[in-house]
Design a protein around this motif. Sequence first.
Motif, PDB file in Angstrom:
ATOM      1  N   ARG A   1      33.406 -43.516 -22.730  1.00  0.00           N
ATOM      2  CA  ARG A   1      32.081 -43.261 -23.286  1.00  0.00           C
ATOM      3  C   ARG A   1      31.381 -42.098 -22.577  1.00  0.00           C
ATOM      4  NH1 ARG A   1      26.916 -44.795 -22.517  1.00  0.00           N
ATOM      5  NH2 ARG A   1      25.710 -45.284 -24.397  1.00  0.00           N
ATOM      6  N   ARG A   2      31.511 -42.082 -21.229  1.00  0.00           N
ATOM      7  CA  ARG A   2      30.810 -41.040 -20.451  1.00  0.00           C
ATOM      8  C   ARG A   2      31.316 -39.649 -20.806  1.00  0.00           C
ATOM      9  NH1 ARG A   2      31.495 -43.301 -14.615  1.00  0.00           N
ATOM     10  NH2 ARG A   2      33.425 -43.654 -15.685  1.00  0.00           N
ATOM     11  N   ARG A   3      32.618 -39.592 -21.144  1.00  0.00           N
ATOM     12  CA  ARG A   3      33.207 -38.295 -21.508  1.00  0.00           C
ATOM     13  C   ARG A   3      32.590 -37.778 -22.808  1.00  0.00           C
ATOM     14  NH1 ARG A   3      39.399 -37.663 -22.752  1.00  0.00           N
ATOM     15  NH2 ARG A   3      39.339 -35.415 -23.092  1.00  0.00           N
ATOM     16  N   VAL A   4      32.356 -38.686 -23.748  1.00  0.00           N
ATOM     17  CA  VAL A   4      31.765 -38.266 -25.035  1.00  0.00           C
ATOM     18  C   VAL A   4      30.304 -37.848 -24.824  1.00  0.00           C
ATOM     19  CG1 VAL A   4      31.369 -38.903 -27.445  1.00  0.00           C
ATOM     20  CG2 VAL A   4      33.286 -39.911 -26.220  1.00  0.00           C
ATOM     21  N   VAL A   5      29.588 -38.622 -23.995  1.00  0.00           N
ATOM     22  CA  VAL A   5      28.185 -38.273 -23.708  1.00  0.00           C
ATOM     23  C   VAL A   5      28.124 -36.878 -23.095  1.00  0.00           C
ATOM     24  CG1 VAL A   5      26.168 -38.842 -22.283  1.00  0.00           C
ATOM     25  CG2 VAL A   5      27.429 -40.672 -23.432  1.00  0.00           C
ATOM     26  N   SER A   6      28.981 -36.615 -22.117  1.00  0.00           N
ATOM     27  CA  SER A   6      28.977 -35.315 -21.431  1.00  0.00           C
ATOM     28  C   SER A   6      29.336 -34.206 -22.426  1.00  0.00           C
ATOM     29  CB  SER A   6      29.958 -35.373 -20.267  1.00  0.00           C
ATOM     30  OG  SER A   6      30.605 -34.155 -20.091  1.00  0.00           O
ATOM     31  N   LEU A   7      30.285 -34.501 -23.312  1.00  0.00           N
ATOM     32  CA  LEU A   7      30.691 -33.477 -24.284  1.00  0.00           C
ATOM     33  C   LEU A   7      29.526 -33.084 -25.203  1.00  0.00           C
ATOM     34  CD1 LEU A   7      34.071 -33.456 -26.056  1.00  0.00           C
ATOM     35  CD2 LEU A   7      32.041 -33.052 -27.398  1.00  0.00           C
ATOM     36  N   PHE A   8      28.789 -34.086 -25.683  1.00  0.00           N
ATOM     37  CA  PHE A   8      27.669 -33.768 -26.586  1.00  0.00           C
ATOM     38  C   PHE A   8      26.531 -33.099 -25.832  1.00  0.00           C
ATOM     39  CE2 PHE A   8      29.996 -35.946 -29.740  1.00  0.00           C
ATOM     40  CZ  PHE A   8      29.566 -35.384 -30.923  1.00  0.00           C
ATOM     41  N   SER A   9      26.378 -33.443 -24.559  1.00  0.00           N
ATOM     42  CA  SER A   9      25.306 -32.775 -23.821  1.00  0.00           C
ATOM     43  C   SER A   9      25.672 -31.304 -23.610  1.00  0.00           C
ATOM     44  CB  SER A   9      24.999 -33.544 -22.540  1.00  0.00           C
ATOM     45  OG  SER A   9      25.243 -32.806 -21.419  1.00  0.00           O
ATOM     46  N   ARG A  10      26.978 -31.004 -23.429  1.00  0.00           N
ATOM     47  CA  ARG A  10      27.384 -29.596 -23.319  1.00  0.00           C
ATOM     48  C   ARG A  10      27.271 -28.895 -24.675  1.00  0.00           C
ATOM     49  NH1 ARG A  10      33.107 -30.121 -21.441  1.00  0.00           N
ATOM     50  NH2 ARG A  10      32.817 -32.362 -21.640  1.00  0.00           N
ATOM     51  N   LEU A  11      27.597 -29.622 -25.737  1.00  0.00           N
ATOM     52  CA  LEU A  11      27.590 -29.030 -27.090  1.00  0.00           C
ATOM     53  C   LEU A  11      26.196 -28.577 -27.509  1.00  0.00           C
ATOM     54  CD1 LEU A  11      29.546 -28.487 -29.426  1.00  0.00           C
ATOM     55  CD2 LEU A  11      29.088 -30.787 -30.281  1.00  0.00           C
TER      56      LEU A  11
ATOM     57  N   SER B   1      30.192 -21.337 -27.692  1.00  0.00           N
ATOM     58  CA  SER B   1      31.634 -21.524 -27.807  1.00  0.00           C
ATOM     59  C   SER B   1      31.953 -23.008 -28.051  1.00  0.00           C
ATOM     60  CB  SER B   1      32.267 -21.035 -26.501  1.00  0.00           C
ATOM     61  OG  SER B   1      33.638 -21.078 -26.587  1.00  0.00           O
ATOM     62  N   PRO B   2      31.684 -23.491 -29.269  1.00  0.00           N
ATOM     63  CA  PRO B   2      31.864 -24.938 -29.500  1.00  0.00           C
ATOM     64  C   PRO B   2      33.315 -25.360 -29.730  1.00  0.00           C
ATOM     65  CG  PRO B   2      30.981 -23.883 -31.483  1.00  0.00           C
ATOM     66  CD  PRO B   2      31.095 -22.807 -30.434  1.00  0.00           C
ATOM     67  N   LEU B   3      34.207 -24.405 -30.053  1.00  0.00           N
ATOM     68  CA  LEU B   3      35.560 -24.822 -30.454  1.00  0.00           C
ATOM     69  C   LEU B   3      36.322 -25.578 -29.360  1.00  0.00           C
ATOM     70  CD1 LEU B   3      36.743 -21.849 -32.718  1.00  0.00           C
ATOM     71  CD2 LEU B   3      35.710 -24.027 -33.378  1.00  0.00           C
ATOM     72  N   PRO B   4      36.275 -25.148 -28.092  1.00  0.00           N
ATOM     73  CA  PRO B   4      36.983 -25.937 -27.067  1.00  0.00           C
ATOM     74  C   PRO B   4      36.417 -27.363 -26.954  1.00  0.00           C
ATOM     75  CG  PRO B   4      36.365 -23.772 -26.206  1.00  0.00           C
ATOM     76  CD  PRO B   4      35.710 -23.901 -27.540  1.00  0.00           C
ATOM     77  N   LEU B   5      35.107 -27.503 -27.214  1.00  0.00           N
ATOM     78  CA  LEU B   5      34.517 -28.845 -27.142  1.00  0.00           C
ATOM     79  C   LEU B   5      35.016 -29.709 -28.304  1.00  0.00           C
ATOM     80  CD1 LEU B   5      30.918 -27.810 -26.044  1.00  0.00           C
ATOM     81  CD2 LEU B   5      32.676 -28.922 -24.662  1.00  0.00           C
ATOM     82  N   TYR B   6      35.134 -29.094 -29.480  1.00  0.00           N
ATOM     83  CA  TYR B   6      35.683 -29.862 -30.612  1.00  0.00           C
ATOM     84  C   TYR B   6      37.157 -30.222 -30.365  1.00  0.00           C
ATOM     85  CZ  TYR B   6      31.426 -28.863 -33.224  1.00  0.00           C
ATOM     86  OH  TYR B   6      30.121 -28.796 -33.631  1.00  0.00           O
ATOM     87  N   ASP B   7      37.887 -29.316 -29.705  1.00  0.00           N
ATOM     88  CA  ASP B   7      39.292 -29.639 -29.375  1.00  0.00           C
ATOM     89  C   ASP B   7      39.335 -30.853 -28.442  1.00  0.00           C
ATOM     90  OD1 ASP B   7      40.262 -27.561 -30.872  1.00  0.00           O
ATOM     91  OD2 ASP B   7      40.587 -26.212 -29.179  1.00  0.00           O
ATOM     92  N   GLU B   8      38.421 -30.834 -27.468  1.00  0.00           N
ATOM     93  CA  GLU B   8      38.385 -31.950 -26.505  1.00  0.00           C
ATOM     94  C   GLU B   8      38.061 -33.252 -27.236  1.00  0.00           C
ATOM     95  OE1 GLU B   8      35.775 -31.197 -23.140  1.00  0.00           O
ATOM     96  OE2 GLU B   8      35.847 -33.329 -22.594  1.00  0.00           O
ATOM     97  N   LEU B   9      37.099 -33.163 -28.171  1.00  0.00           N
ATOM     98  CA  LEU B   9      36.728 -34.363 -28.928  1.00  0.00           C
ATOM     99  C   LEU B   9      37.916 -34.841 -29.777  1.00  0.00           C
ATOM    100  CD1 LEU B   9      34.331 -36.235 -29.661  1.00  0.00           C
ATOM    101  CD2 LEU B   9      33.804 -34.677 -31.541  1.00  0.00           C
ATOM    102  N   ARG B  10      38.597 -33.889 -30.417  1.00  0.00           N
ATOM    103  CA  ARG B  10      39.735 -34.272 -31.263  1.00  0.00           C
ATOM    104  C   ARG B  10      40.848 -34.889 -30.434  1.00  0.00           C
ATOM    105  NH1 ARG B  10      40.968 -29.891 -32.876  1.00  0.00           N
ATOM    106  NH2 ARG B  10      39.492 -29.557 -34.562  1.00  0.00           N
TER     107      ARG B  10
END
Length: 431
Positions: free
Chosen positions: A12-22, A30-39
């Motif tokens: 869960r914390r990883r997803v929270v951190s990802l959206f806070s960076r997004l 540069s959102p594409l690496p974040l979407y790759d991480e989410l995928r």
Amino acid sequence: MVTPYSVAPTDRRRVVSLFSRLRKPGGQESPLPLYDELRSMGDVVPAPWGGHLITSFGLSDQVLRDRAWRVTDNEWAARQGQGTRWSAPSSRQIGQTLVRLNPPHHTMMRRSVGNMFDRRALGDIRISVEKTTDRLVGRLAEHLRDGVADFVSLVSEELPVRTIGEWMGLPPADFPLLRDLTHAQVFTQELLPTPSQLAISDEATVTLHQYFAALVRERRRSPGDDPVSQWLRTWDELEPDRDRADEAVYYLALLVVLAALETTSNLLSTMAWLIAEHPRQMGWLRAHPQDIPGAVEEVLRYDPPIHVVTRVAGDDMTLAGIDVPKDETVHLMLAAANHDPAQYADPHIFDIRRKVGHLSFGGGIHYCVGAPLARMEATALLTALLRKLPGLSVHRDPQWAPRVAFRRMTTLTVSDSASARVPEQAGPRDL
Ligand code: HEM
């Protein structure tokens, strides 16, 4: 049952951190690496705030087309309780418009506007769009003779408001106000609006309400050939109660303006940015103008103006083997879906000759009404840029507003000089 989709337990914390960076400027740059991480976490990822995030093209497409998945209408919003984002006045207003109605209300409202931008309507609008485009690109070229200029304020924020404003017969003096109100109102449609963003949106909604209610009253008094008068005639046949007919037309006029401005502006800014950063593809288009519509589609796929749309389960449902109880949300991550390697070869490469579809205008019954108009504006602008500004270059990296769902490029400094900096993003497929 074996599912082709991946669903893994998620941190869960990883997803929270990802959206806070997004939602930060760096994430928007540069959102594409974040979407790759989410995928990489799966095709269906539990959202930390409840519901699920859908990252795959196949599942997003499936949800959009399946009527068992519904939009967040006001009845659903009321079930979320008071004091949530859904009870904000700005959200309740949008909740009355086409984009947040479910059948049968949606069916009736959508039928009442018909095919708003059919071939004949577009033919009439095209002439004025091409004139406006030539004027705006001419003005940009003048600015560029003296150095650099901001493409966003000079061109991409101007063309959509002039196009929709002229079509609806609105006074040009009102265009800046409508543009500002749209930027403020859209916060309520963001993925996770903050209380201060909702307050901005609520305030804009009050003025928008006054503006469009007055417009409907005025067109009642002196009807013409414009779309608002036309919708009034249609609704007078559908609805015997005059006040309710006026209300339906009010919500149509409000939504059309809100839906048309930021989205199209962002498409135009992104298009200028991506094309200028790929000079070889720009050269190809100058020699092959028949490929311009395909280039517009690739811009839409590569970086759609809307990155997230939301649906709720109309009943207890199963998606990719996951149980989704009635009323729970799924967020379709459209930009992630448009870069799904299961759907596209080399998805992060911008390639104007791809000739494949995308989800940037949604799908199913809510498919964007204004798609033909947005495509036409982008095609007209790209044609004019290639003709009049073949040396268009990016002078400084663009900046974006800290959003997640509704992308907004705020500045794009361009130049037209031999000293323009060498593009950094020209990849191996830059023809
Ligand atoms: C590049 C520009 C645009 C993009 C990317 C875009 C995107 C979208 C998307 C994704 C939806 C579906 C939302 C959902 O399913 O929840 C939508 C719906 C809609 N759009 Fe657009 N849009 C654009 C331009 C326009 C324009 C120019 C207009 C009007 C002139 C417009 C009017 C609408 C309306 C009325 C709906 C609601 C349709 C319905 O719910 O049945 N859009 N748009």
